[in-house]
Write a protein that holds these residues in place. Sequence first.
Motif, PDB file in Angstrom:
ATOM      1  N   HIS A 125       0.708  -1.165   0.060  1.00 29.86           N
ATOM      2  CA  HIS A 125       0.038  -0.023   0.001  1.00 29.86           C
ATOM      3  C   HIS A 125       0.968   1.163  -0.096  1.00 29.86           C
ATOM      4  N   ASP A 135      -1.866   3.109  -4.643  1.00 27.20           N
ATOM      5  CA  ASP A 135      -3.016   2.687  -4.335  1.00 27.20           C
ATOM      6  C   ASP A 135      -3.598   1.436  -5.009  1.00 27.20           C
ATOM      7  N   ASP A 136      -3.011   1.510  -6.300  1.00 27.62           N
ATOM      8  CA  ASP A 136      -3.766   0.462  -7.407  1.00 27.62           C
ATOM      9  C   ASP A 136      -2.662   0.159  -8.474  1.00 27.62           C
TER      10      ASP A 136
END
Length: 495
Positions: free
Chosen positions: A454, A457-458
């Motif tokens: 993390h 975020d993606d």
Amino acid sequence: MGGPKKIEREHNLGKYTARERIEKFVDPGTFMELGILNHSDQPGAEVKSPADGYICGLAKIEGRPVLVQAADKTVFAGAEGQVYIRKARSLKEYAVKRGIPIFELAEGGGLRMPDGMGADGISSSLPSREGLRHGRQVPHIVGIMGDSFGGPTWHAVTSDFAVQVKGTCMAVGGPRMLEIATGEKISKEDLGGWKLHSEKTAQIDEVAENEDECMDKMKEFFSYMPLNATEEPPFRPTNDDPHRMVDEVLEIVPTKRNRAYDMTKLIKTIVDDGKFFEIKPLFGRALITGFAHLNKRAVGIIANQPMRFGGAAGPDECDKAIEFISLCDSFHFPLIFLHDIPGFRIGSKGEEQRIPSKIMAWNQALAYSTVPKLSVIVRKSIGMAYSNMCGPGLGADFVVAWPTAEINFTGPEVGINVVYGNQLVDSKNASEERKELLNQWTFDSSPYKAAAKHLIDDVIDPRDTRKFLCQSLEYACLKNGSKSERLLATWPSLY
């Protein structure tokens, strides 16, 4: 104005007069002139100085209120007298007070003589503290439409957007004054022409072929801007689906990191209706800055340009980024970052140009910016440049990457040479060992490790880039729209 002969001379040069410029620039029938009865306060000059050579007033552009000012070249060559200065200053103060954008159709020979001579003349002609501290409360837009020395130059370089017409000169003083004062002989073009200011000094933002194009570019910039700092930028209607898949990006962006492509094509594919207004296109060309819309909302875009130096940023790109971040944060434009940067162009020349200071000033500008920020790592983001493009820790609402993106301290080839150089020299099969190390380094650089912890975020499908940006903007602007705390409003307008 200055009489039929002087007006005819302007026309013979292919130029509009000050009043003609205003008539062409603003909405028909909306110009309310102020100070039309002004004239010089110098004894004997009263009848030779209608409006004291400065035409100003309130008007509308595409239905939006503005203050417009135009220097009259037919009166004392557009030079600034005491009444001219007093009128200009008072109207600008009024515009800031009432939240009205300021436009200047500029040219002129600087401070008028004898108005500015003597201790009293120069003392009353200096820039005002209030004028220099308006803190981007209203947009200030300048067009250099004729040779501009002194005052018009000061206004252009402190404006939010300046356009220069080709063939004009913008400088502190003209070639004649320079030769008298210093003995230097130089052409107008070399002293302050459009190439100098668009490619080297960055003291203008755009170039125009003629006065009509200059006015069109000023209006186009204005179409993105709010009237003042209390408003968000205007929304633009569109039928472009915010969830539209952008399949074209797979053809535009090569997966091989050493192959160039035009980042502007990617930008136009992602934004509403393919419309992108670039700022300073001829300066710091390894970095792209400009305005567009995403799902009707105006945004500022900062993107690396692999067509120039492979996207690596130098001192000019740093200055360009700092100025644009300050502009966007002051007028509430969310910032979109598209990374494809191998790092900074380091070396002795960069050190001479203070690139460490510029790199950190760029980071400071990011740290102080409070508009929503979205960051997409398209192909690579390496070293400190990852931070400067709004990587983790610099206040982005979301940082995402494409699946093939590379994120690391340095590029794989350089990193392997530094870390394993001696080992490879002594290796009996250096080629195979280097290949194996490169494969491992590439794995370590993939975005999945950062996403797993993390730290970003993606990892998104490249074809979903527009959808992701439009959706994210909606959430990022939920509470206060795109309004910032305006912590950068007082940063110098030309860093």
